[in-house]
Write a protein that holds these residues in place. Structure first.
Motif, PDB file in Angstrom:
ATOM      1  N   GLY B 204       0.815  -1.216   0.000  1.00 36.14           N
ATOM      2  CA  GLY B 204       0.000   0.000   0.000  1.00 36.14           C
ATOM      3  C   GLY B 204       0.844   1.260   0.000  1.00 36.14           C
ATOM      4  N   GLN B 205       2.063   1.174   0.548  1.00 40.70           N
ATOM      5  CA  GLN B 205       2.947   2.334   0.584  1.00 40.70           C
ATOM      6  C   GLN B 205       3.379   2.728  -0.829  1.00 40.70           C
ATOM      7  OE1 GLN B 205       4.215   4.102   3.412  1.00 40.70           O
ATOM      8  NE2 GLN B 205       2.406   3.142   4.263  1.00 40.70           N
ATOM      9  N   GLU B 207       1.775   1.941  -3.554  1.00 40.86           N
ATOM     10  CA  GLU B 207       0.569   2.383  -4.251  1.00 40.86           C
ATOM     11  C   GLU B 207       0.260   3.838  -3.926  1.00 40.86           C
ATOM     12  OE1 GLU B 207      -2.908   0.020  -3.496  1.00 40.86           O
ATOM     13  OE2 GLU B 207      -2.332  -1.279  -5.146  1.00 40.86           O
ATOM     14  N   ALA B 208       0.346   4.188  -2.631  1.00 38.70           N
ATOM     15  CA  ALA B 208       0.058   5.560  -2.233  1.00 38.70           C
ATOM     16  C   ALA B 208       1.045   6.513  -2.890  1.00 38.70           C
ATOM     17  CB  ALA B 208       0.129   5.687  -0.715  1.00 38.70           C
ATOM     18  N   ALA B 209       2.325   6.120  -2.951  1.00 36.93           N
ATOM     19  CA  ALA B 209       3.330   6.977  -3.565  1.00 36.93           C
ATOM     20  C   ALA B 209       3.055   7.140  -5.056  1.00 36.93           C
ATOM     21  CB  ALA B 209       4.720   6.386  -3.345  1.00 36.93           C
ATOM     22  N   ARG B 218      12.213   7.616  -6.610  1.00 38.20           N
ATOM     23  CA  ARG B 218      11.959   8.400  -5.404  1.00 38.20           C
ATOM     24  C   ARG B 218      11.136   7.591  -4.405  1.00 38.20           C
ATOM     25  NH1 ARG B 218      11.740  14.043  -3.756  1.00 38.20           N
ATOM     26  NH2 ARG B 218      12.579  14.758  -5.712  1.00 38.20           N
ATOM     27  N   ARG B 222      12.708   7.241  -0.835  1.00 38.30           N
ATOM     28  CA  ARG B 222      12.105   8.027   0.231  1.00 38.30           C
ATOM     29  C   ARG B 222      11.055   7.277   1.033  1.00 38.30           C
ATOM     30  NH1 ARG B 222      13.151  13.454  -0.759  1.00 38.30           N
ATOM     31  NH2 ARG B 222      15.380  13.439  -1.107  1.00 38.30           N
ATOM     32  N   ILE B 223      10.392   6.327   0.382  1.00 38.76           N
ATOM     33  CA  ILE B 223       9.253   5.683   1.045  1.00 38.76           C
ATOM     34  C   ILE B 223       9.590   4.239   1.430  1.00 38.76           C
ATOM     35  CG2 ILE B 223       6.815   5.081   0.824  1.00 38.76           C
ATOM     36  CD1 ILE B 223       7.386   8.116   0.773  1.00 38.76           C
ATOM     37  N   PRO B 226      13.513   3.553   3.551  1.00 41.60           N
ATOM     38  CA  PRO B 226      13.532   3.946   4.973  1.00 41.60           C
ATOM     39  C   PRO B 226      12.710   3.007   5.859  1.00 41.60           C
ATOM     40  CG  PRO B 226      13.158   5.866   3.597  1.00 41.60           C
ATOM     41  CD  PRO B 226      13.096   4.681   2.694  1.00 41.60           C
ATOM     42  N   GLN B 227      11.611   2.471   5.302  1.00 42.50           N
ATOM     43  CA  GLN B 227      10.807   1.550   6.102  1.00 42.50           C
ATOM     44  C   GLN B 227      11.410   0.156   6.101  1.00 42.50           C
ATOM     45  OE1 GLN B 227       6.438   2.003   5.756  1.00 42.50           O
ATOM     46  NE2 GLN B 227       6.914   3.572   4.257  1.00 42.50           N
ATOM     47  N   ARG B 303      11.676   5.262  14.324  1.00 34.44           N
ATOM     48  CA  ARG B 303      10.844   6.429  14.609  1.00 34.44           C
ATOM     49  C   ARG B 303       9.532   6.335  13.835  1.00 34.44           C
ATOM     50  NH1 ARG B 303      13.857   7.554  10.425  1.00 34.44           N
ATOM     51  NH2 ARG B 303      13.438   9.293   9.018  1.00 34.44           N
ATOM     52  N   GLY B 304       8.456   6.708  14.537  1.00 27.82           N
ATOM     53  CA  GLY B 304       7.147   6.679  13.895  1.00 27.82           C
ATOM     54  C   GLY B 304       6.500   5.314  13.885  1.00 27.82           C
ATOM     55  N   SER B 306       6.094   3.261  16.624  1.00 26.34           N
ATOM     56  CA  SER B 306       5.280   2.973  17.783  1.00 26.34           C
ATOM     57  C   SER B 306       4.998   4.284  18.488  1.00 26.34           C
ATOM     58  CB  SER B 306       5.996   2.003  18.727  1.00 26.34           C
ATOM     59  OG  SER B 306       7.149   2.623  19.239  1.00 26.34           O
ATOM     60  N   ARG B 307       4.163   4.239  19.469  1.00 29.06           N
ATOM     61  CA  ARG B 307       3.737   5.497  20.080  1.00 29.06           C
ATOM     62  C   ARG B 307       4.835   6.137  20.902  1.00 29.06           C
ATOM     63  NH1 ARG B 307      -2.391   5.612  20.245  1.00 29.06           N
ATOM     64  NH2 ARG B 307      -2.747   4.351  18.428  1.00 29.06           N
TER      65      ARG B 307
END
Lengths: 263, 337
Positions: B204-205, B207-209, B218, B222-223, B226-227, B303-304, B306-307
């Motif tokens: 989905g990441q 797809e969103a990009a 990119r 960028r997406i 990093p994940q 980062r990002g 978990s809470r």
């Protein structure tokens, strides 16, 4: 929401679907769908799950390539260009440029979890070279404020509730100032008490005159905001018209059966 | 009342600040302060097993320290000699070069493997298959004898004129051969690590990009990457430590790495054990530094996700010390309660 009699005649339709067919493996998902959406109107696509609603929406911004037929947005064919009397597939970069003029809001938000809300919204205008980083961040702040999250710009998506995340996703879609925004079941992944906040943001867009195409199961919402209801069954449009007719006096037995089950 | 160590496993209320001592009967104003206090259970078995384990550890340590054969004074004598330090430097340099080059090539291979082009996909698969199917030592010996296969190397156009020709043995010294051999082997594993990382990112990441009009490269930079780093880093850290120790295999090619350097020394003075100990202690020291580094790199990429992240050991220590100082102060201060 607005009636578009004369204005629509002057401008090309916001969305045109010409005889689109789509197969997944041996399964036919879209079976010759044709549809016209007038600018500034709200079209709601209804149908049972598996009827091809989401696929149709994904064909509109070329996330899925149709096997036959084509789609035009604002009079421009998507993913292809006309050459003589045939259509030629576009280069990747041209398709991406077209997509950036079409907003898409996903059922599961698909926010970028490693970026702050501000960067989520500002990423696309910077990446597509439309705005400087500075301008994009100003715009992002504005849009986040508009969806009621102006005080959370530094937060990460996973620190938010589902409803808040979907509002960010809408702000992200708006950042490219799209002519058309497509919503793929924007409230289906949300807890019932969070649905309202997202619908109210979409309602604001609808009254603001943006062209919206929404796949949803919220019949009450559809009745309220839609100018046109499209009912899809097994990859075909079986009924189409204003909500007052399709929802209250459905003619097709499939529509009646569906409505009796969800209402 | 139980001793503090007895209750340390009783979870403190999550709302309490991390450093506050878990045992403090009824903080003032807490709800239910008048309820009867709960006496923590005593863990007799746990105490006994801990004591037994500590006793064994002490026996091992004593035997190591007091065993004359380790010759600790020789260890100390050679620990920082220039021969050993030069060897250590080469080992570090080799590890760094192989890791960087291996992951660059590995990332390229992973992207090829995930591409839509069937030729690139197959080539990448074949590369990984070959280089994972043969032992590293065999590969290194092959590279070391490459001069027998290709006596000269030439720069020029394919099947065209040669611009530049060189004797293979002159171009490829032992160190360069070691870098090439280790890198090619490393990249096959790195490719699988990177590919796994990329596959672990929700489609989905991408797809969103795409829906936002981000280009393929990119989106990847960028997406997706990093994940993907979140699952790549722990494995890569593992590989880095493996590579550090794995470089010792080049000692068979007479490359002056840490192990080969101490071998040269003990071949002359026959003090095998203490000199192996020198190498061992250096390997442990470097690995320790790398593990600490990995911990912090992992936190960066988390980062990002978990809470909130738990405090680092250093932060925990600092909070604990502050708490201890406050308590000491309360005890020593006149009229302190």
């Amino acid at each position: 929401m607005t009636t578009t009699g004369i204005a629509a005649a002057a401008r090309p339709p916001a969305v045109e679907v010409h005889g689109v067919h789509k197969w997944f493996g041996g399964r036919r998902v879209l079976d010759g769908v044709s549809l016209t959406v007038a600018p500034g109107t709200v079209t709601v696509i209804l149908g049972r799950s598996g009827s091809g609603k989401s696929t149709l929406l994904r064909v509109l911004n070329h996330l899925e390539k149709p096997e036959a037929g084509h789609v035009s947005i604002g009079g421009e064919p998507i993913g292809v260009r006309r050459q003589g009397n045939r259509l030629r597939e576009l280069r990747e970069s041209a398709i991406l440029a077209q997509r950036s003029r079409i907003g898409f809001v996903f059922q599961n938000f698909n926010l970028f979890p490693h970026l702050t809300l501000l960067d989520n919204v500002a990423a696309a205008p910077v990446a597509t070279g439309r705005l400087s980083r500075q301008q994009a961040q100003t715009l992002a702040r504005e849009l986040l404020t508009r969806v009621g999250l102006g005080d959370r710009t530094g937060a990460y998506p996973r620190q938010l509730s589902g409803g808040q995340q979907q509002r960010v996703a809408i702000a992200r879609a708006l950042a490219l100032r799209p002519g058309v925004i497509l919503f793929d079941e924007p409230t289906s992944a949300l807890d019932p008490e969070l649905v309202g906040e997202v619908l109210s943001v979409i309602r604001d867009l609808a009254t603001g005159g943006t062209t919206l195409v929404i796949v949803t199961h919220e019949i009450g919402f559809a009745r309220e905001v839609a100018d046109e209801i499209v009912f899809l069954h097994e990859g075909r449009i079986v009924e189409q018209g204003p909500p007052a007719r399709v929802l209250d006096r459905p003619e097709h037995p499939r529509t009646r059966e569906f409505l009796s089950r969800v209402l | 009342m139980a001793t503090p160590s007895d209750v340390s496993d009783v979870p403190a209320t999550p709302a309490a600040p991390a450093g506050s001592p878990p045992k403090r009967p009824g903080p003032p104003g807490a709800p239910g302060a008048d309820a009867p206090p709960v006496v923590p259970r005593r863990h007799v078995g746990r105490l006994l097993s801990a004591a037994a384990a500590l006793l064994v550890l002490a026996m091992v340590l004593v035997s190591v320290v007091r065993n004359e054969a380790f010759q600790w004074e020789v260890v100390g004598q050679y620990f920082t000699t220039s021969a050993v330090l030069d060897g250590l430097l080469l080992t570090l340099w080799l590890t760094g070069a192989v890791m960087v080059l291996g992951f660059l090539l590995g990332t390229l291979l992973a992207v090829m493997r995930l591409s839509a082009n069937p030729v690139l996909r197959t080539l990448s698969w074949g590369y990984v298959w070959i280089f994972r199917s043969t032992p590293l030592l065999v590969q290194l010996l092959f590279w070391f004898n490459i001069g027998a296969l290709y006596p000269t190397l030439a720069l020029g156009l394919p099947y065209g004129p040669r611009l530049f020709t060189v004797q293979t043995v002159n171009l490829l010294g032992p160190t360069l051969t070691a870098v090439i051999g280790l890198t090619l082997h490393e990249s096959a594993y790195a490719a699988e690590v990177v590919r796994g990382g990329i596959l672990s990112v929700d489609p989905g990441q991408t797809e969103a990009a795409q829906a936002l009009g981000l280009s393929r490269s990119r989106t990847l930079r960028r997406i997706v990457v990093p994940q993907a780093m979140r699952s790549i880093v722990p494995t890569a850290g593992n590989m880095l430590i493996g590579t550090l120790k794995g470089t010792s295999i080049v000692s068979v090619l007479a490359v002056h790495d840490l192990l080969y350097s101490v071998q040269l020394v003990y071949n002359q003075n026959y003090r095998v054990i203490p000199l192996l100990m020198v190498a061992t202690l250096w390997y442990i020291a470097v690995t320790t530094v790398l593990s600490a580094g990995q911990y912090h790199v992992e936190r960066y990429y988390a980062r990002g996700t978990s809470r909130g992240l738990p405090p680092t050991p250093l932060q925990r220590l600092r909070v604990r010390l502050t708490g201890l100082r406050a308590r000491l102060h309360a005890v020593t201060a006149p009229g302190g309660r």
